[in-house]
Enzyme design. Structure first.
Site, PDB file in Angstrom:
ATOM      1  N   TYR A 291      -4.461 -73.824 -13.440  1.00  0.00           N
ATOM      2  CA  TYR A 291      -5.846 -73.493 -13.755  1.00  0.00           C
ATOM      3  C   TYR A 291      -6.367 -72.534 -12.697  1.00  0.00           C
ATOM      4  O   TYR A 291      -6.342 -72.832 -11.506  1.00  0.00           O
ATOM      5  CB  TYR A 291      -6.680 -74.770 -13.763  1.00  0.00           C
ATOM      6  CG  TYR A 291      -8.022 -74.625 -14.435  1.00  0.00           C
ATOM      7  CD1 TYR A 291      -8.176 -74.958 -15.774  1.00  0.00           C
ATOM      8  CD2 TYR A 291      -9.131 -74.172 -13.733  1.00  0.00           C
ATOM      9  CE1 TYR A 291      -9.407 -74.841 -16.402  1.00  0.00           C
ATOM     10  CE2 TYR A 291     -10.361 -74.041 -14.351  1.00  0.00           C
ATOM     11  CZ  TYR A 291     -10.497 -74.380 -15.681  1.00  0.00           C
ATOM     12  OH  TYR A 291     -11.711 -74.255 -16.299  1.00  0.00           O
ATOM     13  N   TYR A 341      -9.970 -67.004 -21.160  1.00  0.00           N
ATOM     14  CA  TYR A 341     -10.545 -68.185 -20.519  1.00  0.00           C
ATOM     15  C   TYR A 341     -10.873 -69.233 -21.571  1.00  0.00           C
ATOM     16  O   TYR A 341     -11.916 -69.190 -22.204  1.00  0.00           O
ATOM     17  CB  TYR A 341     -11.790 -67.794 -19.732  1.00  0.00           C
ATOM     18  CG  TYR A 341     -12.439 -68.938 -18.981  1.00  0.00           C
ATOM     19  CD1 TYR A 341     -11.735 -69.657 -18.025  1.00  0.00           C
ATOM     20  CD2 TYR A 341     -13.770 -69.296 -19.209  1.00  0.00           C
ATOM     21  CE1 TYR A 341     -12.321 -70.694 -17.319  1.00  0.00           C
ATOM     22  CE2 TYR A 341     -14.376 -70.326 -18.505  1.00  0.00           C
ATOM     23  CZ  TYR A 341     -13.638 -71.015 -17.569  1.00  0.00           C
ATOM     24  OH  TYR A 341     -14.225 -72.053 -16.866  1.00  0.00           O
TER      25      TYR A 341
END
Length: 393
Positions: A291, A341
């Site tokens: 992440y 994203y």
């Protein structure tokens, strides 16, 4: 590792659905979510009616919830929940789905995230500009002081790491550069033009020490995955991706002097738990999908998983290890910094593509064991998955 469950009921990801991604206007999050689930079912070779479990997650734009069941025309589900742990949610959903299929609570579980914060004629930053401004009481102090959204809080964490270990902005730049190099090989990536360390250093300041190229994209779209038993996955259309291990951690930093905020993340706890469950060590990992809401998040996660010593992340990421020519393939689709994203679905989707061996130009030759992370809040939540094209022996 001794596996006590029926190997045939071991969890596997059998379908992946990715919608149009990026600056896609005129569609709401619920529409993206339904589209992603349909694509994932088709990818697996399943009918929508085969799905008996549904886990949903929504981003800042809202709009995705339990009503998705009706949108999809699903009947008599055995499992239905909204899940929210911010950027760690995708990993958590796969974990809950894995436990459900292991236990027999459900047979085919769809996990979906969708968001549509981007609006025409509005900047990407405007999608998150109101975060925290409606808080009242003590919770409103940050907003009253001008600290709105995640940028300044993550910047504080990064600055603490810098002050403690000597990490530099130039070292963070190497993460952005390496991931953009990977993105150049990914047709789905929003940003594919190559960048240099100098480009990073001259990009506009956002929140000290972050510059524009330290920060992730904002995207509209949806991603869904289908989790089922290994036995059933073996009969379906796509190569199964087995879920060998998982873990979560929620540190609960008090946000005051004396805490480990900025120095240690939840990866330090969830990583070892997932590796132990999978029966592998950090040295067995072939591909890493982390992440990356900020370059700093990648650095601290690498340290806490044990790819380098604590405090040595800066030297490690600037060594050339992370790019296509490096020794540790990381965020091979470009990640959230350069690709798209979708919270924790970004690293998860790329991990699935790599584990299947379907990444085309960016495919990593050795991909037997893939580590996936999710990070939520301001280092408040963490999830880890260990995936493989091979089932437990």
């Amino acid at each position: 590792m001794t596996v006590t469950h029926n190997a045939g009921r071991g969890p596997a990801i059998a379908g992946l659905g990715i919608t149009e991604m990026g600056k896609v206007y005129g569609r709401g999050a619920a529409d993206f979510a339904a589209d992603a689930v349909r694509r994932a079912a088709q990818d697996a070779g399943l009918a929508l009616s085969d799905i008996d479990g549904l886990l949903t997650s929504q981003g800042v734009g809202g709009g995705v919830g339990l009503g998705l069941q009706r949108d999809l025309g699903l009947r008599d589900l055995r499992m239905l929940s909204e899940v929210q742990a911010y950027g760690s949610t995708a990993g958590a959903m796969v974990q809950y789905a894995s436990m459900a299929v292991r236990s027999g609570m459900a047979e085919v579980v769809a996990c979906v995230f969708a968001d549509a914060p981007l609006k025409e004629k509005r900047s990407a930053g405007a999608a998150y500009s109101g975060a925290g401004r409606t808080a009242s009481g003590w919770r409103g102090l940050n907003a009253a002081a001008g600290i709105a959204g995640a940028n300044p809080l993550y910047a504080m964490a990064a600055r603490r790491h810098m002050d403690t270990y000597g990490t530099t902005s130039e070292q963070l730049a190497h993460i952005a550069v390496a991931q953009r190099e990977w993105a150049g090989k990914n047709p789905l990536a929003q940003l594919r033009t190559q960048i240099t360390v100098e480009d990073h250093q001259t990009s506009r300041p956002i929140a000290d020490p972050f510059r524009l190229l330290d920060c992730c994209l904002v995207s509209n779209g949806g991603i869904a995955v289908i989790v089922t038993t290994a036995e059933r996955a073996a009969t379906l259309r796509r190569p199964p991706v087995h879920v060998l291990g998982w873990g979560q951690s929620h540190p609960g930093y008090p946000m005051r002097r004396g805490s480990d905020f900025g120095l240690v993340s939840g990866a330090a706890t969830s990583g070892p738990a997932a590796l132990k469950m999978a029966g592998v060590s950090i040295g067995d990992i072939d591909v890493v999908e982390l992440y990356d809401c900020y370059t700093y998040t990648v650095l601290i996660t690498l340290e806490d998983y044990g790819f380098c010593e604590k405090g040595q992340g800066g030297a490690f990421v600037s060594s050339g290890a992370l790019g296509p020519a490096g020794t540790l393939p990381l965020n091979t689709g470009g990640g959230q910094l350069s690709s798209y994203y979708m919270w924790g679905m970004t690293p998860l989707s790329e991990a699935i593509v790599q584990a299947r061996g379907e990444a085309g130009e960016r495919q990593v030759p050795r991909h037997d064991t893939v580590l996936v992370s999710g990070n939520g809040g301001i280092l408040d939540h963490h999830s880890t998955l260990v995936l493989s094209p091979h089932a437990h022996a």
